[in-house]
Design a protein around this motif. Sequence first.
Motif, PDB file in Angstrom:
ATOM      1  N   THR A  17       0.727  -1.183  -0.192  1.00 29.64           N
ATOM      2  CA  THR A  17       0.010  -0.056   0.106  1.00 29.64           C
ATOM      3  C   THR A  17       0.978   1.331  -0.050  1.00 29.64           C
ATOM      4  N   TRP A  59      -2.862   3.250   6.547  1.00 35.40           N
ATOM      5  CA  TRP A  59      -4.231   3.659   7.031  1.00 35.40           C
ATOM      6  C   TRP A  59      -5.106   3.459   5.800  1.00 35.40           C
ATOM      7  N   ALA A  60      -6.255   2.622   5.700  1.00 36.86           N
ATOM      8  CA  ALA A  60      -7.095   2.507   4.408  1.00 36.86           C
ATOM      9  C   ALA A  60      -7.939   3.706   4.105  1.00 36.86           C
ATOM     10  N   PHE A 121      -4.081  -6.260   9.501  1.00 37.58           N
ATOM     11  CA  PHE A 121      -4.025  -5.369   8.335  1.00 37.58           C
ATOM     12  C   PHE A 121      -4.383  -5.758   7.034  1.00 37.58           C
ATOM     13  N   TYR A 125      -7.665  -4.248   5.620  1.00 37.49           N
ATOM     14  CA  TYR A 125      -7.453  -3.183   4.596  1.00 37.49           C
ATOM     15  C   TYR A 125      -8.254  -3.382   3.298  1.00 37.49           C
ATOM     16  N   ARG A 129     -11.109  -0.779   1.612  1.00 36.63           N
ATOM     17  CA  ARG A 129     -10.897  -0.267   0.388  1.00 36.63           C
ATOM     18  C   ARG A 129     -11.836  -0.759  -0.684  1.00 36.63           C
TER      19      ARG A 129
END
Length: 237
Positions: A17, A59-60, A121, A125, A129
Motif C-alpha cells: 500500500t 491507514w485504509a 492489516f 485493509y 478499500r
Amino acid sequence: MLYKLNLEHILFLDIETVPQKQHFSDLDETSQTLWEQKSQYQRKDEITAEDFYERAGIWAEFGKIVCISVGYFNMKGDQRNFRVTSFYGDEVVILKQFKQLLKDHFSQTKHLLCAHNGKEFDFPYIARRMVINGLNLPYKLDLFGKKPWEVPHLDTMELWKFGDFKHYTSLKLLAHVLGIPSPKEDMDGSMVKDVFYEENDLDRIITYCELDVVTTAQVFLRMRNEELLSDEEIKKV
C-alpha cells in the motif's frame, strides 16, 4: 489442527500500500485536517502531520492498494507446486480481480485466507478499500454475524503468539528464527511509497510482495513441521 488442513484449500496473500497522494500538499484542505487528527496520537509532538504523511499508506482511509500477491498449493500425487501471481495497477481493477479469484476458486466453506498479520492489516485493509470503492464484499471478507471460529482467516503472526496478546513478530524475524532462507529482497515496506511515486518501479514492488507471500507459506509449512518449498516448486503464473 494445522496438520489437518488441506494446503490446497489455503490462499496465501500479501498486499502493498501507498498514500493516496504523493505529497501531503496534494490533499484537499479537509483531508489534511482529518489526517492531522487521525495521526496525532501516532506521531511525536515534534513531527508534523505533513512529515508523518510518509506513513499514510498504513491507514485504509488515507492509503490505497497498489499490489495484491497470492500463492496457492497445487498437489499432483507426490509432486508439490506453489503457484504465485499478482494483481497490480489501478486499485479498483486490483480489487475486482482479487474478488473474482475468491469467487471462482476460493469461495467454499473449506477455503481459508492466510497472511502474516493479516487479521490486523491485510484482510481489513482490503475490505475497507472495497467499501470505499463501492464494491460489495466477497464472502471471505464479510465477517458480519460470523462467530470467531467461523472466520475463514489464518494469520501466521497470530499462530506464533500461542495465546500471547502482546507479542508482535515481523515476518522477517519469524522466518529467521525458523531457519527459512531469507529471500534476496532489495527493499522493505518503508520504501514502497518512494519506489512507487519517485522511481515508478511497480515491478520491484510486485517482486517484493510475491517474496513475502512465499515466505508466509514457508512459515506455515514450518509450523506444520513439513519440508520447505524448493525453488523448483515455486511457479510464477
